[in-house]
Scaffold this motif. Structure first.
Motif, short mmCIF file in Angstrom:
data_model
loop_
_atom_site.label_atom_id
_atom_site.label_comp_id
_atom_site.label_asym_id
_atom_site.label_seq_id
_atom_site.Cartn_x
_atom_site.Cartn_y
_atom_site.Cartn_z
N ALA A 65 -2.17 2.45 1.47
CA ALA A 65 -0.73 2.30 1.25
C ALA A 65 -0.27 3.35 0.24
N ALA A 66 1.04 3.47 0.07
CA ALA A 66 1.59 4.51 -0.80
C ALA A 66 1.10 4.36 -2.24
N ASP A 67 0.82 3.13 -2.66
CA ASP A 67 0.40 2.90 -4.05
C ASP A 67 -1.10 2.81 -4.20
N PRO A 72 -8.22 5.61 -7.92
CA PRO A 72 -7.12 5.27 -8.83
C PRO A 72 -7.54 5.29 -10.29
N GLU A 73 -6.64 5.76 -11.13
CA GLU A 73 -6.91 5.82 -12.56
C GLU A 73 -6.62 4.48 -13.24
N ASP A 74 -5.65 3.76 -12.72
CA ASP A 74 -5.22 2.56 -13.44
C ASP A 74 -4.91 1.39 -12.53
N GLU A 75 -5.53 1.30 -11.35
CA GLU A 75 -5.32 0.14 -10.48
C GLU A 75 -6.29 -0.96 -10.88
N ARG A 126 2.15 -7.74 2.04
CA ARG A 126 2.91 -6.61 1.50
C ARG A 126 2.48 -5.29 2.14
N ARG A 127 1.21 -5.19 2.48
CA ARG A 127 0.67 -3.93 3.01
C ARG A 127 0.45 -3.99 4.52
N ASN A 128 1.05 -4.98 5.17
CA ASN A 128 1.00 -5.11 6.63
C ASN A 128 -0.44 -5.17 7.14
N ARG A 129 -1.23 -5.99 6.48
CA ARG A 129 -2.61 -6.22 6.91
C ARG A 129 -2.77 -7.67 7.32
#
Length: 383
Positions: A65-67, A72-75, A126-129
């Protein structure tokens, strides 16, 4: 998926992790291998950081997804939002059970018994999964994190058999992570000085070659500070080698402190009483300023007699630097001159005019010059 295909998928996952050269490559291979093995569209590998109380995502692969960044550094997510990774697993293991995987869908729990997790369901929607399988990863007998594989909405939902297979994959991932840890520790030991904890000669050699190549191709400024700790032999002879080791450790700390003033600088012990700083990017003036501070701090140590310090930087007029060997020769020559004249401040190659004595010494060592130890001659590339 047939048994043969599953076996092939397990082998491919193990081989992918075994071929990784860095932790990031290992994380990506784990997530990607599990995603393919379970015919998923997306996968993530996360670690449970107990000290921060969070589940931190290390790698995302597949249809992100876009996010969702690949690394990732901070997910990160507060672990209390995922009680199954703590309370459920802990109770299950204490009772002698195994950390089995389970399935969640966009409508709720589908297979497995950890309980409904609103956060995971909300994330799926939210992520269409349409569904995900979550497999706990156990390393060294403790919950390490989780393997997460999801499928897009409209595709077949994961089943119990998929969760069972994900449990097997998580065990393979755990074995791969353990191997990565061992390799990282071996690399750390291979490139670390045991006494001071600084980088060692091998690390400097590798980093300097890379830095000079960047200088040649990109014009990046590369600077090298070479130091000789004065008075170590006297300390060893009069107070003992244990005290001498303390002096080396103390100076190593000072060197590390000064190196921190130069972004990305590498502080190292080359061996014996020799140390260095390698800086890539900062200006020559910035490096000289730090070297000056290093000399001052070394002179204030309760043991020893200060430090002889030489600096060579591609940001100064030292001529073309096409090899790591030449830059080391220049820094070594500057340090040699600092030692010879008992300089309290660093001697800098190339700053004494067109006929700079340090550059001349480095490029044309006089036949009558005292020899340095054989190991240093080999390392510096002296004839």
């Amino acid at each position: 998926m047939g048994e043969d295909r599953r076996l092939v998928a397990v082998v491919a996952l193990a081989q992918g992790m075994a071929a990784a050269h860095t932790p990031r490559e290992s994380w990506r291979a784990a997530a990607l291998g599990a995603c393919r093995a379970l015919s998923g569209g997306f996968a993530a590998l996360s670690v449970w950081e107990r000290d921060f109380g969070r589940l931190r995502v290390l790698a995302n692969v597949g249809d992100r997804a876009a996010d969702e960044d690949e690394f990732p550094e901070d997910e990160a997510y507060p672990v209390h939002q995922f009680p199954e990774i703590t309370e459920f697993l802990h109770e299950r293991w204490v009772a002698g059970g195994e950390p089995n995987a389970w399935v969640e869908t966009a409508q709720g729990l589908a297979a497995g018994r950890p309980g409904y997790c609103h956060q995971r369901v909300a994330a799926l929607r939210r992520r269409n999964r349409g569904s995900c399988v979550v497999a706990p990863i156990v390393l060294h007998g403790r919950a390490w994190g989780e393997l997460y594989v999801a499928r897009s909405a409209g595709t077949p939902v994961f089943e119990r058999a998929d969760a069972d297979f994900a449990t097997v994959l998580a065990a393979v991932v755990a074995a791969g992570l353990a191997q990565t840890e061992r390799l990282e520790e071996a690399r750390r030991l291979a490139f670390t000085d045991a006494l001071t904890g600084l980088a060692n000669r091998r690390a400097v050699d590798v980093r300097l070659e890379e830095a000079v190549e960047r200088h040649r191709t990109e014009g990046v400024v590369v600077s090298l500070v070479v130091c000789d700790l004065n008075g170590l032999k006297r300390v060893n002879d009069t107070l003992g080698h244990a005290v001498g080791d303390r002096l080396l450790e103390r100076f190593g700390s000072v060197l590390s402190l000064c190196g921190a003033m130069l972004p990305g600088a590498l502080a190292a012990r080359l061996g014996g009483d020799e140390f260095c700083l390698l800086a890539v990017g900062p200006t020559a003036d910035d490096v000289v300023k730090v070297a000056d501070d290093l000399c001052r701090r070394a002179g204030e140590l309760e043991l020893g007699e200060g430090v002889a310090c030489g600096v060579a930087s591609t940001g100064d007029p030292i001529g073309p630097v096409r090899s790591a060997r030449r830059l080391f020769r220049l820094a070594d020559a500057a340090q040699y001159r600092a030692k010879a004249v008992r300089a309290a401040r660093p001697v800098v190659a190339g700053r004494e005019g067109p006929d700079d004595p340090v550059v001349r010494l480095a490029d044309e060592p006089p036949s009558g010059a005292p020899e340095r130890p054989a190991e240093r001659r080999r390392f510096r590339g002296r004839p």
